[in-house]
Design a protein around this motif. Structure first.
Motif, mmCIF file in Angstrom:
data_model
loop_
_atom_site.group_PDB
_atom_site.id
_atom_site.type_symbol
_atom_site.label_atom_id
_atom_site.label_comp_id
_atom_site.label_asym_id
_atom_site.label_seq_id
_atom_site.Cartn_x
_atom_site.Cartn_y
_atom_site.Cartn_z
ATOM 1 N N PHE A 177 0.838 -1.080 -0.094
ATOM 2 C CA PHE A 177 0.090 -0.028 0.115
ATOM 3 C C PHE A 177 0.865 1.347 -0.001
ATOM 4 N N GLY A 178 2.022 1.107 0.251
ATOM 5 C CA GLY A 178 3.080 2.450 0.537
ATOM 6 C C GLY A 178 2.432 3.186 1.557
ATOM 7 N N GLY A 179 2.644 4.182 1.558
ATOM 8 C CA GLY A 179 2.160 5.204 2.712
ATOM 9 C C GLY A 179 3.088 6.353 3.055
ATOM 10 N N LYS A 180 2.451 7.512 3.471
ATOM 11 C CA LYS A 180 3.263 8.636 3.953
ATOM 12 C C LYS A 180 3.901 8.387 5.104
ATOM 13 N N TYR A 181 4.900 9.081 5.582
ATOM 14 C CA TYR A 181 5.646 9.286 6.884
ATOM 15 C C TYR A 181 6.230 7.888 6.792
ATOM 16 N N TRP A 182 6.557 7.126 5.860
ATOM 17 C CA TRP A 182 7.385 5.707 6.093
ATOM 18 C C TRP A 182 8.342 5.581 4.817
ATOM 19 N N SER A 183 9.025 4.695 4.763
ATOM 20 C CA SER A 183 9.892 4.526 3.533
ATOM 21 C C SER A 183 10.474 3.303 3.374
ATOM 22 N N GLU A 184 10.842 2.799 2.105
ATOM 23 C CA GLU A 184 11.464 1.473 1.947
ATOM 24 C C GLU A 184 12.526 1.029 3.113
ATOM 25 N N PHE A 185 13.602 2.189 3.238
ATOM 26 C CA PHE A 185 14.402 2.108 4.290
ATOM 27 C C PHE A 185 14.109 1.769 5.839
ATOM 28 N N ALA A 186 12.963 2.448 6.038
ATOM 29 C CA ALA A 186 12.265 2.260 7.356
ATOM 30 C C ALA A 186 11.665 0.981 7.403
ATOM 31 N N GLU A 187 10.972 0.476 6.121
ATOM 32 C CA GLU A 187 10.392 -0.712 6.336
ATOM 33 C C GLU A 187 11.365 -1.741 6.439
ATOM 34 N N LYS A 188 12.466 -1.755 5.803
ATOM 35 C CA LYS A 188 13.587 -2.828 5.723
ATOM 36 C C LYS A 188 14.054 -3.022 7.111
ATOM 37 N N ASN A 189 14.352 -1.828 7.854
ATOM 38 C CA ASN A 189 14.828 -1.703 9.263
ATOM 39 C C ASN A 189 13.921 -2.189 10.117
ATOM 40 N N HIS A 190 12.411 -1.810 10.055
ATOM 41 C CA HIS A 190 11.605 -2.234 10.955
ATOM 42 C C HIS A 190 11.557 -3.885 10.939
ATOM 43 N N LEU A 191 11.389 -4.457 9.751
ATOM 44 C CA LEU A 191 11.170 -5.947 9.411
ATOM 45 C C LEU A 191 12.458 -6.618 10.032
ATOM 46 N N ALA A 192 13.422 -5.974 9.758
ATOM 47 C CA ALA A 192 14.656 -6.706 10.336
ATOM 48 C C ALA A 192 15.121 -6.737 11.878
ATOM 49 N N ILE A 193 14.458 -5.835 12.603
ATOM 50 C CA ILE A 193 14.179 -5.723 13.947
ATOM 51 C C ILE A 193 13.386 -6.695 14.528
ATOM 52 N N LEU A 194 12.047 -6.887 13.836
ATOM 53 C CA LEU A 194 11.232 -7.945 14.360
ATOM 54 C C LEU A 194 11.794 -9.337 13.985
ATOM 55 N N GLN A 195 12.579 -9.462 12.903
ATOM 56 C CA GLN A 195 12.995 -10.905 12.663
ATOM 57 C C GLN A 195 14.333 -11.254 13.684
ATOM 58 N N LEU A 196 14.938 -10.249 14.393
ATOM 59 C CA LEU A 196 15.776 -10.575 15.403
ATOM 60 C C LEU A 196 15.275 -11.619 16.443
ATOM 61 N N TYR A 197 14.089 -11.593 16.595
ATOM 62 C CA TYR A 197 13.555 -12.279 17.651
ATOM 63 C C TYR A 197 13.273 -13.777 17.420
ATOM 64 N N GLY A 198 13.434 -14.720 18.346
ATOM 65 C CA GLY A 198 13.067 -16.024 18.237
ATOM 66 C C GLY A 198 14.360 -17.004 17.774
ATOM 67 N N MET A 199 14.186 -18.350 18.026
ATOM 68 C CA MET A 199 15.349 -19.020 17.599
ATOM 69 C C MET A 199 15.097 -20.073 16.582
ATOM 70 N N GLY A 200 14.546 -19.483 15.415
ATOM 71 C CA GLY A 200 14.247 -20.250 14.202
ATOM 72 C C GLY A 200 12.711 -20.639 13.949
ATOM 73 N N LYS A 201 12.329 -21.084 13.013
ATOM 74 C CA LYS A 201 11.255 -21.432 12.540
ATOM 75 C C LYS A 201 11.256 -22.908 11.877
ATOM 76 N N ASN A 202 11.927 -23.575 12.099
ATOM 77 C CA ASN A 202 11.832 -24.986 11.669
ATOM 78 C C ASN A 202 10.949 -25.836 12.858
ATOM 79 N N LEU A 203 10.826 -27.354 12.548
ATOM 80 C CA LEU A 203 9.998 -27.950 13.653
ATOM 81 C C LEU A 203 10.833 -28.103 14.858
ATOM 82 N N LYS A 204 12.097 -28.401 14.966
ATOM 83 C CA LYS A 204 12.789 -28.522 16.281
ATOM 84 C C LYS A 204 12.553 -27.043 17.014
ATOM 85 N N ALA A 205 12.667 -26.076 16.593
ATOM 86 C CA ALA A 205 12.534 -24.681 17.285
ATOM 87 C C ALA A 205 11.156 -24.699 17.721
#
Length: 302
Positions: A136-164
């Motif tokens: 959707f895009g959107g004002k007050y945000w950017s691809e750079f901000a979106e990339k950093n935001h998602l990267a921070i969220l993905q830092l959490y956890g210990m993997g997404k496999n069956l063992k995890a």
């Protein structure tokens, strides 16, 4: 029914024993509000199952709409209970009522939730701002901000496999720093006993299935324990139920469980006292608000 007051009190104690609950409750976070509406939605949904009255599904839809308005993770609740309505309708042979019930559920949920999404669209051009920026895009945000935001969220956890996934209960309890913050050890200590219990209350069974579905959706998305709080609130009830059943088996076991609970409560009080020790002088008037803020915020005196 006689056990409900005890179960309610135990549930509150267990929920507040989650180490980050007091933190998000005292900060600028909406997780407690989102959890409240999620629990109310599930409660009304259970009433609909028991009494099969559309008034309950409408009430569930209203609180679910509020949950969606508070936090986007409310969509987990909406999707899971939508599936629940379909499954229960087919199981009970209510196929003719399915369209009507689903219509009530979807229409009232989206109607209540819509003001927040309309506001987002008017202000930013993205009804789900800042999520789904690539779509959707959107004002007050950017691809750079979106990339950093998602990267921070993905830092959490210990993997997404069956063992995890299989080790998730253990990792959430002892590897807290990998999931944002520590949850209470009471869940891992008492929930597994439900596996060995017979004649488990039907509401608890529904609660566990709902929690399982929510955890799967959370697991494949962003493994931050803050986003898991609505289910931890419900699992506090299931844990309280397990404790109550265990205490009914023998007096020795009851004393052991109570001793463990008291120790957990004392530890939580001590931990909160230690963490908040710097604000105690302000609370008791030994330090002014201005003095405290000046000592804690570098920019306060600017």
């Amino acid at each position: 029914h006689d056990a409900l007051p005890i179960l309610g009190l135990l549930s509150v104690v267990i929920f507040y024993n989650i180490h980050f609950v007091s933190w998000v409750a005292s900060g600028a976070y909406n997780d407690i509000g989102g959890s409240l509406y999620a629990v109310l939605t599930f409660s009304a949904f259970i009433k609909w199952i028991h009494f099969n009255k559309n008034s309950w599904i409408i009430l569930a839809a209203i609180t679910c709409g509020l949950a969606l308005g508070v936090k986007y993770t409310g969509c987990y609740v909406f999707l899971l209970l939508s599936l629940g309505i379909i499954l229960i309708a087919f199981k009970r042979g209510y196929k003719c009522d399915l369209i009507k019930t689903l219509s009530f559920w979807v229409i009232f949920t989206l109607l209540i939730a819509s003001p927040w999404y309309v506001k987002n669209y008017i202000i930013t051009g993205n009804p789900f701002f800042p999520a789904l920026y690539n779509l959707f895009g959107g004002k007050y945000w950017s691809e750079f901000a979106e990339k950093n935001h998602l990267a921070i969220l993905q830092l959490y956890g210990m993997g997404k496999n069956l063992k995890a996934f299989l080790f998730l209960p253990w990792n959430l309890t002892v590897q807290a720093d990998r999931f944002f913050y520590l949850i209470s050890p009471l869940f891992l200590s008492f929930l597994p006993f439900l596996i060995f219990m017979d004649k488990i209350d039907r509401t608890i069974k529904y609660l566990l299935w709902f929690s399982f579905g929510y955890i799967i959706m959370w697991f494949v998305q962003y493994q931050n324990t803050r986003f898991l709080l609505p289910i931890l609130a419900l699992l506090s009830i299931a844990t309280a139920y397990s404790i109550y059943r265990l205490c009914s088996l023998s007096r020795i076991l009851k004393r052991t469980v109570y001793a463990f609970l008291i120790a957990a409560i004392i530890f939580q009080i001590g931990r909160l006292t230690f963490i908040n020790s710097k604000v105690i002088p302000v609370v008791f008037g030994m330090q002014t608000r201005q003095q405290y803020l000046s000592s804690r915020l570098n920019i306060y005196d600017i």
